[in-house]
Write a protein that holds these residues in place. Sequence first.
Motif, PDB file in Angstrom:
ATOM      1  N   ASP A   1      46.599  95.466  15.827  1.00 11.68           N
ATOM      2  CA  ASP A   1      45.624  95.614  14.962  1.00 11.68           C
ATOM      3  C   ASP A   1      45.163  97.147  14.526  1.00 11.68           C
ATOM      4  O   ASP A   1      46.071  98.106  14.976  1.00 11.68           O
ATOM      5  N   THR A   2      44.250  97.467  13.723  1.00 10.96           N
ATOM      6  CA  THR A   2      43.810  98.779  13.463  1.00 10.96           C
ATOM      7  C   THR A   2      43.514  99.484  14.908  1.00 10.96           C
ATOM      8  O   THR A   2      42.823  98.580  15.911  1.00 10.96           O
ATOM      9  N   TRP A   3      43.466 100.789  15.158  1.00  7.85           N
ATOM     10  CA  TRP A   3      43.486 101.108  16.342  1.00  7.85           C
ATOM     11  C   TRP A   3      41.927 101.157  16.872  1.00  7.85           C
ATOM     12  O   TRP A   3      41.743 100.725  18.077  1.00  7.85           O
ATOM     13  N   THR A   4      40.982 101.256  16.187  1.00  7.52           N
ATOM     14  CA  THR A   4      39.426 100.865  16.447  1.00  7.52           C
ATOM     15  C   THR A   4      39.216  99.600  16.885  1.00  7.52           C
ATOM     16  O   THR A   4      38.727  99.402  18.061  1.00  7.52           O
ATOM     17  N   ARG A   5      39.676  98.562  16.048  1.00 11.10           N
ATOM     18  CA  ARG A   5      39.494  97.132  16.403  1.00 11.10           C
ATOM     19  C   ARG A   5      40.179  96.691  17.650  1.00 11.10           C
ATOM     20  O   ARG A   5      39.662  96.057  18.493  1.00 11.10           O
ATOM     21  N   TYR A   6      41.423  97.192  17.933  1.00  4.71           N
ATOM     22  CA  TYR A   6      42.172  97.081  19.141  1.00  4.71           C
ATOM     23  C   TYR A   6      41.739  97.513  20.397  1.00  4.71           C
ATOM     24  O   TYR A   6      41.408  96.860  21.381  1.00  4.71           O
ATOM     25  N   PHE A   7      41.229  98.672  20.402  1.00  5.41           N
ATOM     26  CA  PHE A   7      40.655  99.477  21.321  1.00  5.41           C
ATOM     27  C   PHE A   7      39.318  98.696  21.818  1.00  5.41           C
ATOM     28  O   PHE A   7      38.965  98.323  23.030  1.00  5.41           O
ATOM     29  N   ALA A   8      38.554  98.410  20.871  1.00  7.66           N
ATOM     30  CA  ALA A   8      37.226  97.606  21.079  1.00  7.66           C
ATOM     31  C   ALA A   8      37.620  96.182  21.708  1.00  7.66           C
ATOM     32  O   ALA A   8      36.925  95.976  22.835  1.00  7.66           O
ATOM     33  N   LYS A   9      38.484  95.547  21.263  1.00 11.08           N
ATOM     34  CA  LYS A   9      38.821  94.148  21.654  1.00 11.08           C
ATOM     35  C   LYS A   9      39.415  94.198  22.966  1.00 11.08           C
ATOM     36  O   LYS A   9      39.064  93.430  23.874  1.00 11.08           O
ATOM     37  N   VAL A  10      40.235  95.215  23.245  1.00 13.43           N
ATOM     38  CA  VAL A  10      40.853  95.259  24.695  1.00 13.43           C
ATOM     39  C   VAL A  10      39.637  95.558  25.601  1.00 13.43           C
ATOM     40  O   VAL A  10      39.723  94.741  26.706  1.00 13.43           O
ATOM     41  N   ARG A  11      38.836  96.416  25.439  1.00 17.09           N
ATOM     42  CA  ARG A  11      37.664  96.725  26.396  1.00 17.09           C
ATOM     43  C   ARG A  11      36.897  95.679  26.426  1.00 17.09           C
ATOM     44  O   ARG A  11      36.135  95.235  27.674  1.00 17.09           O
ATOM     45  N   ALA A  12      36.365  95.048  25.541  1.00 19.78           N
ATOM     46  CA  ALA A  12      35.430  93.989  25.098  1.00 19.78           C
ATOM     47  C   ALA A  12      35.918  92.724  26.278  1.00 19.78           C
ATOM     48  O   ALA A  12      35.357  92.003  26.911  1.00 19.78           O
ATOM     49  N   GLU A  13      37.327  92.415  26.146  1.00 21.98           N
ATOM     50  CA  GLU A  13      38.098  91.196  26.929  1.00 21.98           C
ATOM     51  C   GLU A  13      38.347  91.550  28.290  1.00 21.98           C
ATOM     52  O   GLU A  13      38.243  90.818  29.284  1.00 21.98           O
ATOM     53  N   GLY A  14      38.602  92.965  28.600  1.00 22.44           N
ATOM     54  CA  GLY A  14      39.373  93.267  29.574  1.00 22.44           C
ATOM     55  C   GLY A  14      38.246  93.571  30.991  1.00 22.44           C
ATOM     56  O   GLY A  14      38.486  93.483  32.050  1.00 22.44           O
ATOM     57  N   PHE A  15      36.827  94.259  30.396  1.00 17.61           N
ATOM     58  CA  PHE A  15      35.815  94.556  31.297  1.00 17.61           C
ATOM     59  C   PHE A  15      34.875  93.366  31.351  1.00 17.61           C
ATOM     60  O   PHE A  15      34.750  92.812  30.399  1.00 17.61           O
ATOM     61  N   GLY A  16      34.120  93.345  32.639  1.00 16.90           N
ATOM     62  CA  GLY A  16      33.103  92.438  32.641  1.00 16.90           C
ATOM     63  C   GLY A  16      31.704  92.833  32.243  1.00 16.90           C
ATOM     64  O   GLY A  16      31.787  94.206  31.998  1.00 16.90           O
ATOM     65  N   GLU A  17      30.820  91.998  32.290  1.00 20.90           N
ATOM     66  CA  GLU A  17      29.491  92.894  31.722  1.00 20.90           C
ATOM     67  C   GLU A  17      28.928  93.851  32.323  1.00 20.90           C
ATOM     68  O   GLU A  17      28.270  94.678  31.772  1.00 20.90           O
ATOM     69  N   GLU A  18      29.023  93.908  33.696  1.00 19.41           N
ATOM     70  CA  GLU A  18      28.566  95.227  34.356  1.00 19.41           C
ATOM     71  C   GLU A  18      29.030  96.183  34.282  1.00 19.41           C
ATOM     72  O   GLU A  18      28.261  97.269  33.823  1.00 19.41           O
ATOM     73  N   VAL A  19      30.601  96.087  34.092  1.00 23.49           N
ATOM     74  CA  VAL A  19      31.128  97.434  34.095  1.00 23.49           C
ATOM     75  C   VAL A  19      30.929  98.149  32.562  1.00 23.49           C
ATOM     76  O   VAL A  19      30.706  99.017  32.343  1.00 23.49           O
ATOM     77  N   LYS A  20      30.914  96.985  31.258  1.00 22.10           N
ATOM     78  CA  LYS A  20      30.493  97.605  29.998  1.00 22.10           C
ATOM     79  C   LYS A  20      28.892  98.027  30.043  1.00 22.10           C
ATOM     80  O   LYS A  20      28.850  99.008  29.317  1.00 22.10           O
ATOM     81  N   ARG A  21      28.172  97.368  30.819  1.00 16.15           N
ATOM     82  CA  ARG A  21      26.655  97.982  30.800  1.00 16.15           C
ATOM     83  C   ARG A  21      26.916  99.530  31.183  1.00 16.15           C
ATOM     84  O   ARG A  21      26.222 100.332  30.726  1.00 16.15           O
ATOM     85  N   ARG A  22      27.713  99.957  32.420  1.00 17.16           N
ATOM     86  CA  ARG A  22      27.697 101.070  32.967  1.00 17.16           C
ATOM     87  C   ARG A  22      28.245 102.161  32.223  1.00 17.16           C
ATOM     88  O   ARG A  22      27.921 103.335  31.990  1.00 17.16           O
ATOM     89  N   ILE A  23      29.465 101.845  31.605  1.00 21.75           N
ATOM     90  CA  ILE A  23      29.981 102.578  30.568  1.00 21.75           C
ATOM     91  C   ILE A  23      29.231 103.036  29.407  1.00 21.75           C
ATOM     92  O   ILE A  23      29.127 103.980  29.023  1.00 21.75           O
TER      93      ILE A  23
END
Length: 453
Positions: A314-336
Motif C-alpha cells: 500500500d502507500t508507505w505510511t499505511r503499510y508501515f502503520a498496519k505492520v506495526r499495529a498488527e505485529g506489536f501487542g498492546e503493551e509494546v505499542k503503549r511503550r513506543i
Amino acid sequence: MKVREWRERLESERCYDLIAELFERIERSKLNAFITLNKEEALKKAEEFDKGKLKGKLAGIPVAVKDNISTKGLRTTCASKMLANYVPPFDAHVVERLKQEGAIIIGKTNMDEFAMGTTTETSYFGVVRNPYDLERVAGGSSGGSGACLHNESVLALGSDTGGSIRCPASFCGVYGLKPTYGLVSRYGLIPYANSLEQIGPMANCVEDLALLLEVIAGKDERDSTNAGVDFKFEPEDKRYRVGIIKEMSANDDVMKVFEEVVDIVRERHEVVEVSLSSLKYALPAYYIIAMSEASSNLARYDGVRYGYALEKLDTWTRYFAKVRAEGFGEEVKRRIMLGTYALSAGYYGRYYLKALRVRTLVRNDFQRAFKHCDLLIAPTMPTPAFKIGEIQDPLTMYKMDVNTVPANLAGIPALSMPMGFVKGLPVGLQVMGNYFEENKILSFALELEKALE
C-alpha cells in the motif's frame, strides 16, 4: 534440579535418555515455559556426550535460553508476532560461550513481548504459569526461564532491563542475577533499552548461578559496552557490613519474612539501615528512559527491513502503520508511544533529560552507600506472585518494579534468592553490591543459602 544432581545421574544413566525424559516432561507441562524446543539438536549433543566427544564446564548440562537471545538456526521470536518466524543467522556471545563449554541448549523460553512486562502475560504465545500455583503468574519478563527451572531445565539464561531476571526468580523460588552492566556481552541480545539491560544467569542454587556466570562473562569486542572483565567465583568467608535500604519495602507478609531473614543475617554480619533519598524518583525515571530507548530500538520493525510483513503493498505510511499495529501487542505499542512522546520536541528536556539527571542521583546515592556498606539488601518484589489477569491497570503493574529498577539505573549487580514463603508462595531477597563485586554478593548468598536451608 541442580548441576551436581544432574551430573550424579549422568554417572549411571545415558545423557540421551535424560534429555529425552526432559523433553517428555516439557511436552506434558502446563507451565508454557518454552516457545521453541531444540529437540533434534539437543539429542544429537547428548549422544556426543555419551560418546565422550562433548567437553567443557557445562558438558552434558541442559540450559534454557530466553527467546530474545539470538541462536543460530533456532527460531528467536521475542514472544512477538512481529518476529514469530525469525531464525537468526548468528549466535549471541553468551550462546557461543555455552556451546564452547559443552552445554546442551534445550530450547527458547517464553517471555513478555520484547521483554516489556512483569508477568509474561504480554507474550504472543500465551502466559507462563507459576510452578507453585498454575493460576498465578511466573513473573517477567524472563518468566519462562524462571518457571522451567522447576523441573524442565537445570540452568537458564534471562535478561534484566528493570528486574526481568529477579522478578521471576522471586515469584518462582529460584536464583537470578543481574550482573554489573558490561560484565556480560549484550551482542546478540535483541534490544529493548540498551543502557539498562544485561543478560544474566538463573539457577536452583548459588553455586550453579556462579558457574553459569563464569561461562558467560568476559571480553567481547563486538559489544562496545563490554568491560572485558572475566569472572571467577572464589567464595569469601568474611563478616560484611550489610545495609537495609529504608526506601525499599513490601507488603506486611513479605516484610515479616524479610525481617526474619535479617535476624539470621545479624548473627553473622553487621546490619545497618541505609537511606537512598533519590529512590522515590527512580521508577518514573526508569520508565521514561526505557520507553524512550524502546521507541528508538523498535523503529526498525517496519515490515521491510525487519519483522512481520503484509502480503499486499500500500502507500508507505499505511503499510508501515498496519505492520506495526498488527505485529506489536498492546503493551509494546503503549511503550513506543510514550517513549516517542518523551523524546519529541518540547518534551525532551522536560522528561528524558530530567530522567537522566535522576539516574545520576540514583547512581551517586548507591556509591555513597557502598562507602559505608559492603552489600545492600531488600525484598525483591513487593508481593508474592499474584493471579493471572489480576492486575489490569498498567500503572499498578509498573509499580511492581519499584524495588528492582534502581539497580538497572545505577548499573550495579543485583541478585534475587529465595528467602521463604508467604501462604505457600515463594518470595525473594534482593542482594546488591558495588560494580563488579558479584563475588561478594554470591559469597554472602552462599552462606545465607546454607543458613536458610
